[in-house]
Design an enzyme around this catalytic site. Structure first.
Site, short mmCIF file in Angstrom:
data_model
loop_
_atom_site.label_atom_id
_atom_site.label_comp_id
_atom_site.label_asym_id
_atom_site.label_seq_id
_atom_site.Cartn_x
_atom_site.Cartn_y
_atom_site.Cartn_z
N HIS A 106 0.87 -1.18 0.00
CA HIS A 106 0.00 0.00 0.00
C HIS A 106 0.90 1.23 0.00
CE1 HIS A 106 -4.16 -1.16 0.03
NE2 HIS A 106 -3.90 -2.13 0.89
N ASP A 111 -4.97 1.95 1.91
CA ASP A 111 -5.31 1.31 3.18
C ASP A 111 -5.92 2.32 4.14
OD1 ASP A 111 -2.87 2.66 3.20
OD2 ASP A 111 -1.89 1.26 4.56
N HIS A 246 12.14 1.46 -28.66
CA HIS A 246 12.79 0.16 -28.79
C HIS A 246 13.15 -0.09 -30.25
CE1 HIS A 246 11.66 -0.71 -24.69
NE2 HIS A 246 10.39 -0.48 -24.98
N TYR A 302 -7.94 7.28 -17.91
CA TYR A 302 -8.82 7.99 -17.00
C TYR A 302 -9.06 9.41 -17.50
CZ TYR A 302 -7.59 4.26 -13.70
OH TYR A 302 -7.39 3.04 -13.11
N GLU A 376 -0.54 8.74 10.85
CA GLU A 376 -1.86 8.16 11.11
C GLU A 376 -2.83 9.12 11.77
OE1 GLU A 376 -0.97 3.40 11.31
OE2 GLU A 376 -0.59 4.57 13.13
#
Length: 398
Positions: A106, A111, A246, A302, A376
């Site tokens: 994560h 999370d 490439h 997106y 946190e």
């Protein structure tokens, strides 16, 4: 006085779930799962939600969860979203709850997003009697891997009847205590392209007998930047990055073809639609001029994340009222991308970021870094924002 008492009630409830939210985040951090593989993560979320009561819980897709909290009286329908997937990165942190799944981590804070939304769901179920309308908790899979999980959830009907949608993201570049928001475009659309220039190979000592795809391909690369400098309004943000080239395998042989790949970032939907034509016009002109041919593939990824004006204003008011104006940070648009945009295509929404950086604790690493982590304490801010924003969006007095 009712507003004050209600705010105190919410504050007290947030305090009661603080340790649980941290515990949930640490558990999820230890057992990360990659995009479209979040089987155990989804099961953990499902079982945790079941313990709250008063929720209608379903699985819109194999690895996503939706929970509905329906109030006592009719009203608006608000959706709150958190993403759950991890990244294919080997973690280099050394705290007690590092990833136990080799090759997965994560490293973007999902999370924490999941834990914050679980915390908000627990609190709001306890405030069900104060809710008029409905709150939907969307635990989304596969944000990190196009085509992304958001569009799958939309197709599954999770936004049917929804009036507004809110998404949040912990941000390691924003200091703890700050809440960042933006009006209009906040994150870019992200598209990709692949080009094959097909020439005629031959020995390096006789280039006149070849159609050199390397010489042609380098001209393509160079001229693609003319799109940025000459094909668009100078005030429009646009990035075209060639990231792959490439060609060949022998030092004395001119190859017969080269492959070129890259990434496009933009905000303006109209400009975005024109980019493939701009690119192909350049490829076609250069290859034809030198007697080569080409293959061209363009994939729209997106869409740009564009915040709704009214929903963002309500979020802005919520941040100022709950956290104080000094915590509010108006952010410039960034060139990263997010599939929250799939929700915004259907329902007015706003995407808000929550500061999680703490230099004193060494929490300084960027997202997708093997030493990424968050302070946190930011989790509590996320829960608080979700809960207060819900009441604001439901237009309730509190």
């Amino acid at each position: 006085m009712y507003w004050v008492s209600q705010t105190i009630m919410i504050h007290d409830l947030i305090e009661t779930v603080k340790d649980q939210v941290i515990g949930w985040r640490r558990y999820l951090h230890m057992y990360p799962e990659l995009s479209f593989e979040e089987v155990k993560t989804a099961q953990f979320v499902y079982e945790t939600l079941q313990t709250f009561g008063d929720l209608e819980i379903s699985r819109p897709t194999k690895t996503s969860i939706m929970a509905r909290l329906i109030g006592q009286q009719p009203g608006k329908v608000i959706a709150l979203r958190a993403d759950m997937d991890a990244l294919p990165i080997e973690e280099e942190n050394d705290f007690d709850f590092v990833s136990k799944n080799s090759g997965a981590m994560h490293a973007c804070g999902h999370d924490g997003h999941t834990a914050m939304l679980l915390g908000a769901a627990k609190i709001l179920t306890q405030l069900k009697d104060h809710i008029k309308g409905e709150v939907r908790f969307l635990f989304q899979h596969a944000e990190e891997l196009p085509p992304g999980g958001a569009q799958e959830m939309v197709k599954a009907g999770v936004l049917d009847g929804v009036d507004k949608v809110i998404g949040t993201h912990l941000l390691s570049t924003l200091p703890l205590g700050k809440i960042g928001l933006g009006y209009g475009p906040v994150m870019a659309g992200a598209d990709t392209f692949n080009i094959t220039v097909v020439g005629k190979g031959g020995h390096a000592s006789q280039p006149e007998l070849t159609v050199d795809p390397i010489a042609i391909g380098t001209q393509v690369v160079s001229n693609l930047q003319h799109i940025v400098s000459r094909y668009r309004d100078a005030q429009e943000a646009l990035v075209i990055s060639v990231t792959q080239f490439h060609a060949g395998s022998a030092i004395n042989v001119i190859p017969s073809k080269v492959s070129i790949g890259g990434s496009i970032r933009s905000f303006n939907p109209e400009l975005r639609e024109k980019i493939p034509n701009f690119i192909e016009r350049i490829i076609k002109g250069i290859t034809e001029a030198h007697g080569a041919t080409y293959e061209f593939d363009y994939q729209f990824g997106y869409a740009p994340t564009i915040n709704d004006e009214e929903v963002t204003r309500l979020m802005d008011e919520t941040v100022c009222e709950v956290f104080g104006e000094e915590s509010r940070e108006i952010l410039k648009p960034i060139m990263g991308s997010e599939d929250f945009s799939a929700f915004q295509k259907v329902v007015p929404g706003s995407y808000i970021v929550i500061g999680a950086r703490n230099e004193e604790k060494g929490i300084i690493y960027p997202h997708h870094h093997p030493k990424f982590t968050i302070d946190e304490q930011a989790l509590q801010n996320g829960v608080k924002l979700f809960v207060h924003a819900t009441f604001k969006m439901l237009n309730l007095t509190y």
